[in-house]
Write an enzyme that holds these catalytic residues in place. Structure first.
Site, PDB file in Angstrom:
ATOM      1  N   LYS A 281       1.361  -1.208   0.193  1.00  0.00           N
ATOM      2  CA  LYS A 281      -0.167   0.178  -0.011  1.00  0.00           C
ATOM      3  C   LYS A 281       0.833   0.924   0.015  1.00  0.00           C
ATOM      4  O   LYS A 281       1.555   1.122   0.546  1.00  0.00           O
ATOM      5  CB  LYS A 281      -0.970  -0.193   1.059  1.00  0.00           C
ATOM      6  CG  LYS A 281      -2.001   0.680   0.942  1.00  0.00           C
ATOM      7  CD  LYS A 281      -2.241   1.684   2.202  1.00  0.00           C
ATOM      8  CE  LYS A 281      -1.907   2.858   2.992  1.00  0.00           C
ATOM      9  NZ  LYS A 281      -2.025   4.082   2.073  1.00  0.00           N
TER      10      LYS A 281
ATOM     11  N   GLY B 152       7.009   5.686   7.724  1.00  0.00           N
ATOM     12  CA  GLY B 152       6.590   6.620   7.310  1.00  0.00           C
ATOM     13  C   GLY B 152       6.353   7.210   9.274  1.00  0.00           C
ATOM     14  O   GLY B 152       7.529   7.084   9.769  1.00  0.00           O
TER      15      GLY B 152
ATOM     16  N   GLU C  27       4.438   8.562  14.782  1.00  0.00           N
ATOM     17  CA  GLU C  27       3.205   8.500  15.378  1.00  0.00           C
ATOM     18  C   GLU C  27       2.036   7.446  14.829  1.00  0.00           C
ATOM     19  O   GLU C  27       1.460   7.011  15.450  1.00  0.00           O
ATOM     20  CB  GLU C  27       2.777   9.686  14.977  1.00  0.00           C
ATOM     21  CG  GLU C  27       3.284  10.525  16.000  1.00  0.00           C
ATOM     22  CD  GLU C  27       4.341  11.344  15.442  1.00  0.00           C
ATOM     23  OE1 GLU C  27       5.240  12.309  15.935  1.00  0.00           O
ATOM     24  OE2 GLU C  27       4.079  10.905  14.088  1.00  0.00           O
TER      25      GLU C  27
ATOM     26  N   GLY D  53       3.148   4.666  13.128  1.00  0.00           N
ATOM     27  CA  GLY D  53       3.815   3.600  13.028  1.00  0.00           C
ATOM     28  C   GLY D  53       4.326   3.062  14.892  1.00  0.00           C
ATOM     29  O   GLY D  53       3.670   1.422  14.938  1.00  0.00           O
TER      30      GLY D  53
ATOM     31  N   GLU E 216      10.092   1.346  10.151  1.00  0.00           N
ATOM     32  CA  GLU E 216      11.288   2.179   9.873  1.00  0.00           C
ATOM     33  C   GLU E 216      10.612   3.976   9.766  1.00  0.00           C
ATOM     34  O   GLU E 216       9.609   3.976   9.234  1.00  0.00           O
ATOM     35  CB  GLU E 216      11.904   2.441   8.452  1.00  0.00           C
ATOM     36  CG  GLU E 216      13.320   2.603   8.805  1.00  0.00           C
ATOM     37  CD  GLU E 216      13.596   4.355   7.516  1.00  0.00           C
ATOM     38  OE1 GLU E 216      13.556   4.945   9.136  1.00  0.00           O
ATOM     39  OE2 GLU E 216      13.177   4.168   6.793  1.00  0.00           O
TER      40      GLU E 216
ATOM     41  N   CYS F 209      14.007  10.362   6.220  1.00  0.00           N
ATOM     42  CA  CYS F 209      13.918  10.262   7.400  1.00  0.00           C
ATOM     43  C   CYS F 209      15.428  10.795   8.788  1.00  0.00           C
ATOM     44  O   CYS F 209      15.550  10.860   9.159  1.00  0.00           O
ATOM     45  CB  CYS F 209      13.395   9.154   7.763  1.00  0.00           C
ATOM     46  SG  CYS F 209      14.457   7.997   7.412  1.00  0.00           S
TER      47      CYS F 209
ATOM     48  N   GLU G 211       9.973  16.636  14.567  1.00  0.00           N
ATOM     49  CA  GLU G 211       9.957  15.881  12.878  1.00  0.00           C
ATOM     50  C   GLU G 211      10.212  16.759  12.151  1.00  0.00           C
ATOM     51  O   GLU G 211       7.873  17.021  11.865  1.00  0.00           O
ATOM     52  CB  GLU G 211      10.394  14.562  12.860  1.00  0.00           C
ATOM     53  CG  GLU G 211      10.880  14.182  11.045  1.00  0.00           C
ATOM     54  CD  GLU G 211      10.654  13.069  11.167  1.00  0.00           C
ATOM     55  OE1 GLU G 211      11.510  12.888   9.880  1.00  0.00           O
ATOM     56  OE2 GLU G 211       9.916  12.016  11.070  1.00  0.00           O
TER      57      GLU G 211
END
Length: 499
Positions: free
Chosen positions: A181, A234, A237, A239, A256, A290, A391
């Site tokens: 996805k 991604g 939050e 995750g 990750e 990231c 971030e």
């Protein structure tokens, strides 16, 4: 494509090696350099997701793929890599149109993808089990590694195909089936990649693609009872939500996630080289990585010089059309991300940071509707400011002074993240001392923002769970089975299984 108009291409889902319509309504795919809608994909419903997962489960339990010899899976992966190389320009162009990153960066990533699949083709044929010495007479024990089953691969918008390859390569090499996805911002490149896989002879159901928002399609995929592992890249939050949902089903999970990585410049650093690393670390990909070196820690003796020179470099960066070879920074990927970056520029000012460069949208006369911002440098940042702790995922550098080695390590580790870090110094002893003390999954010494299929990538703390790339990634897509064999030479005591 299921159908098309002169301006907007209409896509479906990709299930059982075919383009299929979906129950869900359409989502627009927009070019961030022009703000034009150029494609539409479905917002998959839970029923759509169920069709894809059921296809993958059927291919795993009843199909031939998990039973292919490792050498045959390896041949497919090499052939798939060759097809990607043949379509590199097309795949790079799609990604640029989706996320606005530089064509030269996207083209470079796509041209590297065949090496990822070749690498895992080699690992697929390596010994994967062990024969274990035992304390028991007349018994032999060995282990084998078997595929997990159905893998849900959920990928972000910043490097859609590269970060999918990090999951797809080891998952397929181990014999799993996959439902991908992609982000709703960058779905078309993943759909095209799946078509290439099918054309290379991948059996139906082995690699399916559902498109849509996190709700409902992403949540439905994570929660589906026939999914055995969730691999996600991604935001931290998101995750956390995925880890909790996967935990309820006792699914394997790899995450990750985000970072607030320190790029540390000591007074004895080669300053021209360090400045190149600082610029690449935070302004490459418009800061939308990231691993972005968003916290720049500079020793006090060189602080004013680095701030001045970094500001000059930021002001000189050419912002513009990502397809133009002369452009050095393209767009941010979406209106939501554009608004977020501009909001954090204001937050930094409100918190007392000193604006050195940028801090405003960028105007590109040939693309007046594009989502462009100026590379931004803030100085006099303290590590408790939001710009240093949260971030942003944009081209904003927060420059923080430090006194000595201990102070640099303390500031660097004062974060909930732990994805990456850079160290710039002329002392090899200091480089290794500091690397050993940093709580980060990757440490670059006198370089920054380098990755490889052969080395692990992942983070400490809120930067994730598990590692991608390298041989450990292949093992993460397998279950280990222990097999005991009685050779008939031992004495069996039914009341003492250890005899």
């Amino acid at each position: 494509m299921i159908s098309s108009s002169p301006s907007v291409a209409e896509y479906g889902l990709f299930i059982d090696n075919a383009r299929v319509p979906a129950e869900g309504g359409p989502l627009d795919v927009t070019d961030p350099a022009t703000s034009d809608v150029w494609a539409r994909v479905p917002d998959a419903t839970p029923a759509d997701v169920d069709r894809a997962v059921t296809s993958a489960r059927r291919a795993f339990e009843e199909g031939e793929w998990p039973r292919w010899r490792p050498a045959d899976r390896a041949r497919f992966l090499i052939r798939f890599g060759e097809a990607i190389a043949d379509h590199a320009d097309e795949l790079a162009g799609i990604q640029v149109r989706e996320n606005g990153k530089l064509l030269r960066e996207m083209a470079g990533q796509v041209r590297l993808l065949p090496e990822y699949f070749t690498y895992y083709a080699g690992l697929a044929q390596q010994p994967s089990g062990t024969t274990n010495p035992l304390h028991l007479t007349g018994m032999v024990n060995y282990t084998v590694r078997e595929p997990l089953g159905v893998v849900a691969a959920i990928t972000p918008w910043n490097s859609p195909l590269l970060l999918l390859a990090w999951k797809l390569g080891p998952a397929l090499a181990a014999g799993n089936t996959v439902v991908a996805k992609p982000s709703e911002i960058t779905p078309v490149s993943t759909l095209r990649l799946a078509e290439l896989a099918a054309a290379c002879g991948l059996p139906p159901g082995v690699f399916n693609v559902v498109t849509g928002l996190g709700q409902p399609s992403g949540s439905a995929l994570v929660a589906h009872p026939l999914v055995d592992k969730v691999a996600f890249t991604g935001a931290s939050e998101t995750g956390q939500v995925i880890a909790a949902a996967a935990g309820r089903g006792l699914k394997r999970v790899s995450l990750e996630l985000g970072g607030k990585s320190p790029n540390i410049v000591f007074a004895d650093a080669d300053l021209p080289a360090a400045l190149n690393g600082l610029v690449a670390g935070i302004f490459g990909a418009s800061g939308q990585t990231c691993m972005a070196g968003s916290r720049i820690l500079v020793q006090e003796e060189r602080y004013d010089e680095v701030v001045r020179r970094l500001g000059e470099r930021a002001e000189a960066i050419r912002v513009g059309d990502p397809r133009d070879p002369a452009t050095e920074m393209g767009t941010v990927a979406s209106p939501a991300q554009y608004d977020k970056v501009l909001r954090y520029m204001e937050i930094a000012k409100e918190d007392g940071a000193r604006l050195v460069a940028g801090g405003v949208p960028a105007k590109v006369p040939t693309l007046p509707a594009g989502l462009f911002v100026r590379p931004t440098v803030f100085a006099d940042v303290t590590n408790d400011m939001r710009i240093a702790q949260e971030e942003v995922f944009g081209p904003i550098a927060a420059v923080i002074p430090f006194r000595d080695e201990d102070d640099a390590v303390r500031i660097a580790n004062d974060t909930r993240f732990g994805l990456a870090a850079g160290v710039w110094t002329g002392s090899v002893q200091r480089a290794h001392r500091v690397a050993a003390r940093l709580r980060a999954g990757t440490v670059w010494l006198n370089n920054y923002r380098k990755t490889s299929y052969a080395t692990p990538f992942g983070g400490f703390g809120h930067s994730g769970l598990g590692r991608e790339n390298g041989p450990d990634a292949l093992r993460a897509y397998t279950e280990e089975k222990s097999v005991w064999v009685d050779t008939g030479q031992g004495v069996t005591d039914p009341f003492n299984p250890r005899a």
